[in-house]
Design an enzyme around this catalytic site. Structure first.
Site, short mmCIF file in Angstrom:
data_model
loop_
_atom_site.label_atom_id
_atom_site.label_comp_id
_atom_site.label_asym_id
_atom_site.label_seq_id
_atom_site.Cartn_x
_atom_site.Cartn_y
_atom_site.Cartn_z
CE LYS A 116 -3.79 -2.17 2.59
NZ LYS A 116 -5.00 -2.32 1.80
CD GLU A 200 -4.81 5.56 3.94
OE1 GLU A 200 -6.04 5.40 4.16
OE2 GLU A 200 -4.23 5.07 2.96
CG HIS A 235 -12.16 -1.86 7.82
ND1 HIS A 235 -12.58 -0.58 7.59
CD2 HIS A 235 -11.59 -1.86 9.04
CE1 HIS A 235 -12.27 0.17 8.64
NE2 HIS A 235 -11.68 -0.58 9.53
NE ARG A 297 -7.67 -9.43 -5.29
CZ ARG A 297 -8.80 -8.91 -4.81
NH1 ARG A 297 -9.93 -9.08 -5.48
NH2 ARG A 297 -8.82 -8.22 -3.70
P1 ADP Z 1 -8.01 -3.85 2.07
O1 ADP Z 1 -6.81 -3.93 1.18
O2 ADP Z 1 -7.83 -4.66 3.30
O3 ADP Z 1 -9.29 -4.08 1.37
P2 ADP Z 1 -8.40 -0.98 1.91
O4 ADP Z 1 -7.23 -0.07 1.98
O5 ADP Z 1 -8.97 -1.25 0.57
O6 ADP Z 1 -7.99 -2.35 2.61
O7 ADP Z 1 -9.54 -0.46 2.87
C1 ADP Z 1 -10.69 -1.24 3.13
C2 ADP Z 1 -11.81 -0.38 3.68
O8 ADP Z 1 -11.40 0.33 4.85
C3 ADP Z 1 -12.27 0.70 2.75
O9 ADP Z 1 -13.22 0.22 1.85
C4 ADP Z 1 -12.85 1.73 3.68
O10 ADP Z 1 -14.13 1.36 4.09
C5 ADP Z 1 -11.97 1.63 4.89
N1 ADP Z 1 -10.91 2.65 4.82
C6 ADP Z 1 -9.72 2.53 4.22
N2 ADP Z 1 -8.99 3.66 4.35
C7 ADP Z 1 -9.73 4.53 5.06
C8 ADP Z 1 -9.54 5.86 5.55
N3 ADP Z 1 -8.42 6.53 5.34
N4 ADP Z 1 -10.56 6.42 6.24
C9 ADP Z 1 -11.70 5.76 6.50
N5 ADP Z 1 -11.93 4.51 6.09
C10 ADP Z 1 -10.98 3.88 5.38
#
Ligand code: ADP
Length: 645
Positions: A116, A200, A235, A297
């Site tokens: 990431k 973040e 999440h 993917r």
């Molecule tokens: P993963 O790779 O585990 O799917 P992501 O980075 O895609 O992780 O984040 C998954 C979820 O977490 C997002 O869809 C969102 O709901 C929440 N999320 C991620 N980053 C943030 C953020 N900075 N603030 C609030 N919610 C977040």
């Protein structure tokens, strides 16, 4: 075109890929672990190769075994599906090195997007807006804490190698930071073998919006519009839809263009998804949408995009992997109607979403929408009516199969496509309500409740939706007296009295039913209206009646049948619901505990589960230690009622 394809996956996605491959005249090869020897994907493929024991790390995650299986069966190409090895760059490289075709992104794009922190840097360079935060060059806990303080709370700690919603912790104030960091790192190390994190800014009222992109080896890249995946629990996505509610054409244009830019930055080939997070506190605005990550993917939720665009994404993957150009140009793609998908899990929302495992004695998913007797809108005037919408079901199991504790508990995806969002949601709600599954518990009731929430139907979605509506969407369903009366009449009418009945029985007014240790009394004198049966589903099998109401199912056995009463009542014994490891113990023998108080944490199926006290009492028995491995059904703790808690 590829002539034969090995699918390095299992479950619904393996079946999904086999379906398209077969339609294209491609020979298919399945791989399977011990637990999957009889699985649907194995039965559907033209050939199948056993690759090892049930735990994925000995089978589905062992690249060499999969490549050897392809060689042995003469498969030319490997499709990884999602999860498992799908985003493993070393595996993608090994497949290519073995002279096979990899149906996926190139190893270099997988690597570029795999972590990431690196992906965020790359996107910043490509001019794609990213979430404000700290990328984690220095992992010293005190330094991370100082960075979090600088960003300002709430913050989100994310494992750089994370995925699937794991390895993330929201921190609301500075005092919690170190504890959350430690727990995040622990989960990251055990799930991803890499405990580095980034931090973040936590976006409030966030929406998860992602864009499907596709590239070919001729330098073309298109997008296939957006999906909204804001309905999440911890999440993890629960309900996904396309397009996104409230998306105006300009904002769509902006984020789809950013997604194509992101894909171009890594010369992307194949199917990919660019995930964005939007601050939707004032609606969707192009300047409040930031890049989150790219998944290199096919996504679980790809069917909603297929439904609105009419494109078979697996077919495109196979064409692109064979060296063909993308079948459509950007200006040939458009959005038609609305599609929503709900993930059906073998889990019990009422028990903290505990996975439910075992044999699917009954497993019937509706393939069409049921015709109703009355249409609610006409105020009860008799009318035959079928809810609008075209259902689509993706599953990897059939009745009689077993859900094992080894893999993800998602057993099916229910999808509905209609002309409008409202019809897609209502059609999908009907599908969830009519999912008849027993004795495995599922989240169908929860899905149904979400889909009919007025806030959902109004399109007011964000990632806090489920938590906010918890009380309205997580509840046990009781079989209504009317439903029991209908079931009893149907049962008495269509079946002779079961053996073991007393002679000279009174004319029946009541039928006592038993299901999993619970007794339900059906009163035959209960008045039922003609359209009451619109809300339930009945099925008779082997003299028993399966009753389904709002996604919950009971197998009603006449209580007078011998042996019908088997089943235990709760006596405060907390048994391990599945094999796992005790990772934390919160109580000691003799402690007073209150109802709902956490007793211990069990790690099973790669998730942490809290087990809580069923009522106020005292810890009378404690048979485990932190770190101990337990088998399913082991007595962990026994709480005795009373005490001074
Ligand atoms: P993963 O790779 O585990 O799917 P992501 O980075 O895609 O992780 O984040 C998954 C979820 O977490 C997002 O869809 C969102 O709901 C929440 N999320 C991620 N980053 C943030 C953020 N900075 N603030 C609030 N919610 C977040």
């Amino acid at each position: 075109m590829i002539q034969s394809l090995l699918i390095a996956n299992r479950g619904e996605i393996a079946c999904r890929i086999i379906r398209t491959a077969r339609a294209m005249g491609i020979r298919t090869v399945a791989v399977y672990s011990d637990a999957d020897a009889q699985a649907l994907h194995v039965r559907q493929a033209d050939a199948a190769v056993h690759i090892g024991p049930s735990p994925a790390r000995g089978s589905y995650l062992v690249g060499e075994k999969i490549i050897a299986a392809a060689k042995k069966t003469g498969a030319e190409a490997i499709h990884p599906g999602y999860g498992f090895l799908s985003e493993n760059a070393d595996f993608a490289q090994a497949v290519t090195d073995a002279g096979l075709i990899w149906v996926g992104a190139t190893p270099s794009s997988i690597r570029a997007m795999g972590l990431k922190d690196a992906a965020k840097k790359l996107m910043q360079d490509a001019g794609v807006p990213t979430t404000p935060g700290y990328l984690g060059e220095n992992q010293d806990p005190d330094h991370l804490k100082a960075e979090a303080d600088k960003i300002g709370y709430p913050v989100l700690i994310k494992a750089v190698a994370g995925g699937g919603g794991k390895g993330m912790r929201r921190v609301d104030d500075a005092a919690q930071f170190q504890e959350m960091l430690a727990s995040c790192k622990r989960e990251a190390a055990s799930s991803f073998g890499d405990d580095r994190v980034l931090i973040e800014k936590y976006i409030l009222s966030p929406r998860h919006i992602e864009v499907q992109v596709f590239g070919d080896t001729h330098g073309n890249i298109v997008h296939l519009f957006e999906r909204d995946c804001s309905l999440q629990r911890r999440h993890q996505k629960v309900i996904e839809e396309a397009p996104a509610p409230g998306m105006d054409p300009d904002t769509r244009e902006a984020i789809c263009a950013a997604a194509v830019r992101a894909a171009k930055a890594v010369d992307y080939v194949g199917a990919g998804t660019i995930e964005f997070i939007a601050d939707a506190s004032e609606g969707l605005r192009a300047d409040r949408i930031w890049f989150m990550e790219m998944n290199t993917r096919l996504q679980v939720e790809h069917p909603v995009t297929e439904e609105i665009t009419g494109v078979d994404l697996v077919e495109w993957q196979l064409r692109v992997a064979s060296g063909e150009k993308l079948p459509k140009r950007q200006d040939e793609l458009s959005i038609n109607g609305w599609a929503i998908e709900a993930r059906l899990y073998a889990e019990d929302p009422v028990k903290g979403f505990l996975p439910s495992i075992g044999r699917l004695d009954r497993f019937a998913l509706p393939r069409t929408l049921r015709t109703m007797r009355f249409r609610a809108e006409t105020g009860g005037a008799p009318e035959e009516w079928t809810p609008p919408g075209r259902p689509r079901i993706e599953t990897g199991v059939v009745e009689g199969d077993s859900i094992s504790p080894f893999y993800d508990p998602m057993i099916a995806k229910l999808i509905c496509h209609a002309d409008t969002r409202r019809d897609a949601a209502s059609g999908l709600a009907h599908l969830a309500a009519d999912a008849q599954i027993w004795p495995i518990h599922t989240n169908a009731t929860f899905l149904h409740a979400l889909l009919v929430q007025p806030d959902f139907t109004a399109g007011n979605v964000d990632t806090g939706f489920i938590e906010r509506h918890q009380e309205d969407v997580i509840f046990p369903v009781e079989p209504l007296p009317k439903a029991l009366a209908i079931a009893a009449r149907a049962q008495l009418g269509s079946y002779p009295a079961p053996t073991g009945f007393r002679l000279n029985a009174q004319p029946q007014q009541q039928v006592r039913f038993i299901d999993r240790g619970d007794v339900f009394v059906a009163d035959l004198s209960t008045r039922v209206a003609e359209n009451d049966s619109n809300f339930l589903l009945l099925h008779h099998q082997h003299g028993e009646t399966y009753l389904t109401l709002q996604g919950a199912t009971w197998r009603l056995t006449d209580a007078r049948v011998e042996g019908a009463g088997a089943g235990a009542a709760s006596d405060g014994a907390i048994l391990a619901p599945m094999p796992g490891k005790v990772i934390a113990l919160d109580v000691a023998q003799g402690d007073s505990v209150g109802a709902g108080q956490k007793l211990l944490t069990l790690e099973a199926m790669k998730m942490e589960h809290s087990l809580t006290a069923p009522f106020d009492g005292t810890v009378a028995e404690l048979t485990v230690e932190a770190g101990g491995q337990v088998t399913e059904g082991t007595l962990l703790v026994r709480v005795e009622r009373g005490g001074d808690a």
